[in-house]
Design an enzyme around this catalytic site. Structure first.
Site, PDB file in Angstrom:
ATOM      1  N   ALA A  11      -2.191  -0.198   1.673  1.00 33.48           N
ATOM      2  CA  ALA A  11      -1.545   0.506   2.792  1.00 33.48           C
ATOM      3  C   ALA A  11      -0.037   0.281   2.782  1.00 33.48           C
ATOM      4  O   ALA A  11       0.683   0.872   3.580  1.00 33.48           O
ATOM      5  CB  ALA A  11      -2.137   0.036   4.118  1.00 33.48           C
ATOM      6  N   ILE A  14       4.283   0.347  -2.011  1.00 30.64           N
ATOM      7  CA  ILE A  14       3.922   0.757  -3.373  1.00 30.64           C
ATOM      8  C   ILE A  14       2.462   1.230  -3.410  1.00 30.64           C
ATOM      9  O   ILE A  14       2.137   2.254  -4.025  1.00 30.64           O
ATOM     10  CB  ILE A  14       4.150  -0.402  -4.372  1.00 30.64           C
ATOM     11  N   TYR A 183       7.964 -17.865  -2.915  1.00 24.05           N
ATOM     12  CA  TYR A 183       7.507 -16.510  -3.263  1.00 24.05           C
ATOM     13  C   TYR A 183       7.407 -16.357  -4.779  1.00 24.05           C
ATOM     14  O   TYR A 183       6.385 -15.919  -5.306  1.00 24.05           O
ATOM     15  CB  TYR A 183       8.459 -15.464  -2.671  1.00 24.05           C
ATOM     16  N   LYS A 187       4.116 -15.657  -6.988  1.00 21.71           N
ATOM     17  CA  LYS A 187       3.949 -14.448  -7.818  1.00 21.71           C
ATOM     18  C   LYS A 187       3.607 -14.856  -9.252  1.00 21.71           C
ATOM     19  O   LYS A 187       2.799 -14.208  -9.917  1.00 21.71           O
ATOM     20  CB  LYS A 187       5.217 -13.578  -7.814  1.00 21.71           C
TER      21      LYS A 187
HETATM   22  N1  LIG Z   1       8.834  -3.776  -3.376  1.00 23.26           N
HETATM   23  C1  LIG Z   1       9.392  -4.456  -4.377  1.00 23.26           C
HETATM   24  O1  LIG Z   1      10.593  -4.297  -4.682  1.00 23.26           O
HETATM   25  C2  LIG Z   1       8.561  -5.405  -5.198  1.00 23.26           C
HETATM   26  C3  LIG Z   1       9.185  -6.062  -6.271  1.00 23.26           C
HETATM   27  C4  LIG Z   1       8.443  -6.956  -7.028  1.00 23.26           C
HETATM   28  C5  LIG Z   1       7.093  -7.145  -6.759  1.00 23.26           C
HETATM   29  N2  LIG Z   1       6.517  -6.500  -5.715  1.00 23.26           N
HETATM   30  C6  LIG Z   1       5.093  -6.748  -5.458  1.00 23.26           C
HETATM   31  O2  LIG Z   1       4.422  -5.504  -5.310  1.00 23.26           O
HETATM   32  C7  LIG Z   1       3.361  -5.633  -4.355  1.00 23.26           C
HETATM   33  C8  LIG Z   1       3.472  -4.571  -3.289  1.00 23.26           C
HETATM   34  O3  LIG Z   1       4.735  -4.705  -2.654  1.00 23.26           O
HETATM   35  P1  LIG Z   1       5.228  -3.714  -1.526  1.00 23.26           P
HETATM   36  O4  LIG Z   1       6.690  -3.619  -1.653  1.00 23.26           O
HETATM   37  O5  LIG Z   1       4.388  -2.489  -1.504  1.00 23.26           O
HETATM   38  O6  LIG Z   1       4.944  -4.583  -0.229  1.00 23.26           O
HETATM   39  P2  LIG Z   1       4.368  -4.166   1.203  1.00 23.26           P
HETATM   40  O7  LIG Z   1       4.633  -5.340   2.094  1.00 23.26           O
HETATM   41  O8  LIG Z   1       4.835  -2.828   1.614  1.00 23.26           O
HETATM   42  O9  LIG Z   1       2.794  -4.055   0.908  1.00 23.26           O
HETATM   43  C9  LIG Z   1       1.961  -5.172   0.846  1.00 23.26           C
HETATM   44  C10 LIG Z   1       0.662  -4.819   1.569  1.00 23.26           C
HETATM   45  O10 LIG Z   1      -0.186  -5.967   1.486  1.00 23.26           O
HETATM   46  C11 LIG Z   1      -0.825  -6.116   2.758  1.00 23.26           C
HETATM   47  N3  LIG Z   1      -1.166  -7.514   2.931  1.00 23.26           N
HETATM   48  C12 LIG Z   1      -0.329  -8.570   3.132  1.00 23.26           C
HETATM   49  N4  LIG Z   1      -1.045  -9.685   3.299  1.00 23.26           N
HETATM   50  C13 LIG Z   1      -2.349  -9.345   3.174  1.00 23.26           C
HETATM   51  C14 LIG Z   1      -3.565 -10.069   3.271  1.00 23.26           C
HETATM   52  N5  LIG Z   1      -3.578 -11.378   3.549  1.00 23.26           N
HETATM   53  N6  LIG Z   1      -4.735  -9.406   3.093  1.00 23.26           N
HETATM   54  C15 LIG Z   1      -4.732  -8.057   2.835  1.00 23.26           C
HETATM   55  N7  LIG Z   1      -3.612  -7.319   2.768  1.00 23.26           N
HETATM   56  C16 LIG Z   1      -2.441  -7.961   2.931  1.00 23.26           C
HETATM   57  C17 LIG Z   1       0.208  -5.656   3.781  1.00 23.26           C
HETATM   58  O11 LIG Z   1      -0.403  -5.267   5.006  1.00 23.26           O
HETATM   59  C18 LIG Z   1       0.871  -4.498   3.061  1.00 23.26           C
HETATM   60  O12 LIG Z   1       0.253  -3.266   3.396  1.00 23.26           O
HETATM   61  C19 LIG Z   1       3.441  -7.068  -3.834  1.00 23.26           C
HETATM   62  O13 LIG Z   1       2.518  -7.851  -4.540  1.00 23.26           O
HETATM   63  C20 LIG Z   1       4.847  -7.505  -4.163  1.00 23.26           C
HETATM   64  O14 LIG Z   1       4.938  -8.913  -4.347  1.00 23.26           O
HETATM   65  C21 LIG Z   1       7.222  -5.631  -4.929  1.00 23.26           C
END
Ligand SMILES: NC(=O)c1ccc[n+]([C@@H]2O[C@H](COP(=O)([O-])OP(=O)(O)OC[C@H]3O[C@@H](n4cnc5c(N)ncnc54)[C@H](O)[C@@H]3O)[C@@H](O)[C@H]2O)c1
Length: 371
Positions: A11, A14, A183, A187
């Site tokens: 949700a 990404i 963090y 990761k």
């Molecule tokens: N956005 C970036 O620039 C970026 C960069 C590097 C890595 N990432 C990784 O990509 C992934 C997605 O990132 P994003 O930017 O979409 O983040 P986001 O915060 O928009 O999405 C993360 C989702 O995970 C859900 N979530 C969090 N804790 C949870 C739990 N305990 N149980 C179930 N759901 C849970 C949240 O409700 C949210 O919908 C993450 O793993 C993040 O570490 C993102």
């Protein structure tokens, strides 16, 4: 009927775009997400942008029973659920470890002896710490860091022993990880745990190390992550973006469309046991990006505030070497920053952004994590 794919954290920013892309490609999609209030607001309702064709399960990644059910009939898993925020992870240590490390362990235990044939885990550029550098002597520096003492003196750049400034290079996957936050550590753990279990149980697994992902649906009111979203929420509230150090730090901004294409290639290509950078391969300074954003938002009258302050654990430069992604995924980023920002601006026009940056900053100040 297409194969069923499970997206943890589907949700989110990404995950929701990946959902659209997978449905477009004929897959069926199931999402498991707890709708974290920091991302989805205090009422935590299913976001309206979420594709109604996807099956949605509201549950925590640490809920073993829910995961067992969610994995029924699933052919591939994208593991995106995570607590996301470098600074915040330095004081909400338990929360980050619980979601990212324990959550991944719960997923992996439930993955064993299922029909899952592919696992793709979202890793992060944060595991590198500083990117790769070359010294004036031509020597490549793999494990450079900046001391707090140096930052206090506003010596932002990384220097050789003779005082000359080192040249930042594109960072390849072979760069030694340098984990400077909880963090980043979590990761890296997520990535290694998935690759290790995937290898042991013969589940082809790929870790994608995302750089700075941007695009529509990024949580604008979450002040803990996403520099473009944070800047946008400042501009939309007619306040200047706050830039740390001197604004010359370099980052790699990659559009969420390119990230989702890379995810699909990782799913569809016959590859396993690999960690792959997903960036644009092009760097921008933070000041440059603030300026570009102000242009598309028509806010060039608002000058960014170059604060000269710093955050402990922040890095100077890191941008991706995407050679491996090109070779093994056929990855070719398509969306330039200019084009991506125009799309972002059109979306931002209808968004309400609650600027909570001051709260996030004061939390760091209270803990001595920023100057
Ligand atoms: N956005 C970036 O620039 C970026 C960069 C590097 C890595 N990432 C990784 O990509 C992934 C997605 O990132 P994003 O930017 O979409 O983040 P986001 O915060 O928009 O999405 C993360 C989702 O995970 C859900 N979530 C969090 N804790 C949870 C739990 N305990 N149980 C179930 N759901 C849970 C949240 O409700 C949210 O919908 C993450 O793993 C993040 O570490 C993102």
């Amino acid at each position: 009927m297409g194969d069923l794919v499970l997206i943890t954290g589907g949700a989110g920013f990404i995950g929701s775009h990946l959902t659209d892309e997978l449905l477009k490609r004929g897959y069926r999609v199931r999402i498991i997400d707890n709708l974290l209030p920091q991302v989805h607001g205090s009422v935590s309702v299913k976001p309206s942008y979420l594709n109604p064709e996807a099956e949605f399960i509201r549950a925590d990644i640490c809920d073993s029973e829910a995961l067992r059910k969610a994995l029924k009939g699933v052919k591939a898993v994208f593991h995106l659920a995570a607590s996301v925020g470098v600074g915040q992870s330095m004081y909400q240590i338990k929360k980050y470890t619980q979601t990212n490390n324990i959550g991944t362990s719960v997923l992996l235990e439930n993955l064993l002896h299922t029909s899952v044939e592919k696992l793709v885990v979202a890793s992060s550029m944060s595991i590198y710490g500083e990117g790769l550098y070359k010294g004036s002597d031509g020597f490549i520096h793999n494990t450079t860091i900046r001391t707090v003492d140096q930052l206090r003196k506003a010596q932002w750049d990384l220097c050789c022993e003779d005082g000359t400034v080192m040249e930042p290079l594109p960072t390849p996957e072979s760069k030694v990880p340098c984990l400077a936050s909880i963090y980043a550590l979590s990761k890296y753990d997520q990535e290694r745990m998935c690759l290790l279990i995937g290898n042991a149980y013969n589940i082809p697994t790929v870790a994608l190390r995302f750089f700075n992902v941007y695009g529509t649906r990024q949580a604008l009111s979450n002040p803990y992550t996403g520099v473009l979203a944070i800047f946008a929420s400042r501009y939309l509230n007619s306040r200047p973006p706050m830039i740390f150090e001197d604004g010359k730090q370099r980052r790699d901004f990659v559009h969420v469309y390119d990230v989702c294409t890379a995810c699909c290639c990782a799913l569809e290509r016959c590859i396993a046991n690999l960690s792959i950078n997903i960036g644009s391969g092009i760097y921008y300074s933070i000041s440059q990006v603030a300026l570009e954003l102000s242009k598309v938002l028509g806010k060039t009258d608002i000058e960014p505030l170059i604060s000269g302050k710093f955050r402990i654990g922040d890095i100077r430069h890191c941008f991706a070497d995407i050679t491996l992604a090109k070779n093994v995924l056929g990855y070719k980023p398509k969306i330039t920053l200019e084009k991506g920002l125009i799309e972002l601006a059109a979306w931002l026009e209808n968004q309400i952004a609650h600027d909570k940056l001051d709260i996030a900053n004061s939390e760091l100040v209270a803990r001595g994590l920023t100057s």
